[in-house]
Motif scaffolding. Structure first.
Motif, PDB file in Angstrom:
ATOM      1  N   ALA A  72     -22.880  -6.890   4.705  1.00 12.61           N
ATOM      2  CA  ALA A  72     -23.125  -5.846   3.717  1.00 12.61           C
ATOM      3  C   ALA A  72     -23.294  -4.498   4.402  1.00 12.61           C
ATOM      4  O   ALA A  72     -23.782  -4.419   5.532  1.00 12.61           O
ATOM      5  N   ASP A  73     -22.880  -3.441   3.709  1.00 16.34           N
ATOM      6  CA  ASP A  73     -23.169  -2.066   4.102  1.00 16.34           C
ATOM      7  C   ASP A  73     -24.094  -1.487   3.039  1.00 16.34           C
ATOM      8  O   ASP A  73     -23.921  -1.750   1.850  1.00 16.34           O
ATOM      9  N   VAL A  74     -25.063  -0.687   3.474  1.00 18.70           N
ATOM     10  CA  VAL A  74     -25.941   0.022   2.548  1.00 18.70           C
ATOM     11  C   VAL A  74     -25.511   1.483   2.572  1.00 18.70           C
ATOM     12  O   VAL A  74     -25.499   2.114   3.618  1.00 18.70           O
TER      13      VAL A  74
ATOM     14  N   ASN B  62     -24.645   8.485   3.454  1.00 21.67           N
ATOM     15  CA  ASN B  62     -24.613   7.878   4.781  1.00 21.67           C
ATOM     16  C   ASN B  62     -24.503   6.372   4.620  1.00 21.67           C
ATOM     17  O   ASN B  62     -24.990   5.800   3.654  1.00 21.67           O
ATOM     18  N   MET B  63     -23.854   5.740   5.593  1.00 20.64           N
ATOM     19  CA  MET B  63     -23.738   4.292   5.566  1.00 20.64           C
ATOM     20  C   MET B  63     -24.638   3.727   6.643  1.00 20.64           C
ATOM     21  O   MET B  63     -24.621   4.190   7.781  1.00 20.64           O
ATOM     22  N   CYS B  64     -25.453   2.740   6.282  1.00 22.34           N
ATOM     23  CA  CYS B  64     -26.352   2.084   7.219  1.00 22.34           C
ATOM     24  C   CYS B  64     -25.937   0.632   7.350  1.00 22.34           C
ATOM     25  O   CYS B  64     -25.825  -0.071   6.359  1.00 22.34           O
TER      26      CYS B  64
ATOM     27  N   SER C  85     -26.396   2.274  -2.697  1.00 23.45           N
ATOM     28  CA  SER C  85     -25.474   1.214  -3.100  1.00 23.45           C
ATOM     29  C   SER C  85     -25.377   0.193  -1.987  1.00 23.45           C
ATOM     30  O   SER C  85     -25.578   0.517  -0.815  1.00 23.45           O
ATOM     31  N   VAL C  86     -25.049  -1.018  -2.362  1.00 25.39           N
ATOM     32  CA  VAL C  86     -24.807  -2.086  -1.387  1.00 25.39           C
ATOM     33  C   VAL C  86     -23.376  -2.567  -1.594  1.00 25.39           C
ATOM     34  O   VAL C  86     -22.980  -2.901  -2.707  1.00 25.39           O
TER      35      VAL C  86
ATOM     36  N   TYR D  41     -27.835   1.292  -7.119  1.00 26.17           N
ATOM     37  CA  TYR D  41     -29.255   1.436  -7.401  1.00 26.17           C
ATOM     38  C   TYR D  41     -29.554   2.938  -7.478  1.00 26.17           C
ATOM     39  O   TYR D  41     -29.621   3.611  -6.453  1.00 26.17           O
ATOM     40  N   PRO D  42     -29.716   3.506  -8.672  1.00 24.12           N
ATOM     41  CA  PRO D  42     -29.884   4.951  -8.824  1.00 24.12           C
ATOM     42  C   PRO D  42     -31.283   5.446  -8.450  1.00 24.12           C
ATOM     43  O   PRO D  42     -32.266   4.716  -8.537  1.00 24.12           O
TER      44      PRO D  42
END
Length: 80
Positions: A62-64, A73-75, A14-15, A28-29
């Motif tokens: 933005a966080d991914v 996890n957050m990137c 996800s974004v 985004y699955p």
């Protein structure tokens, strides 16, 4: 994260945009090819000053989010 042979995601992704947008998290699955998504972010300005109107936004970032909500996890760009 991406199967290069099939060009599909190997994990849910996800974004999350800041400031918030009208769609919330862009999801985004797993197993799908990532695609471009249009959304709206609020801009501030005065349309009454046309044709010399200008608009600004808050800083856009933005966080991914990678993986399911339970073990994701957050990137952040620039982070390891």
């Amino acid at each position: 994260m991406l199967d290069k042979r099939l060009n599909v995601l190997t994990t849910d992704t996800s974004v999350r945009l800041y400031p918030e947008n009208d769609l919330g998290d862009l999801a985004y699955p797993v197993g799908k090819s990532p695609a471009q998504v249009a959304t709206t972010i609020e801009a501030h300005g005065d349309p009454g000053k046309w044709p010399f109107d200008t608009y600004t936004t808050d800083t856009i970032s933005a966080d991914v989010l990678v993986g399911s909500a339970r073990n994701g996890n957050m990137c952040r760009p620039g982070s390891k």
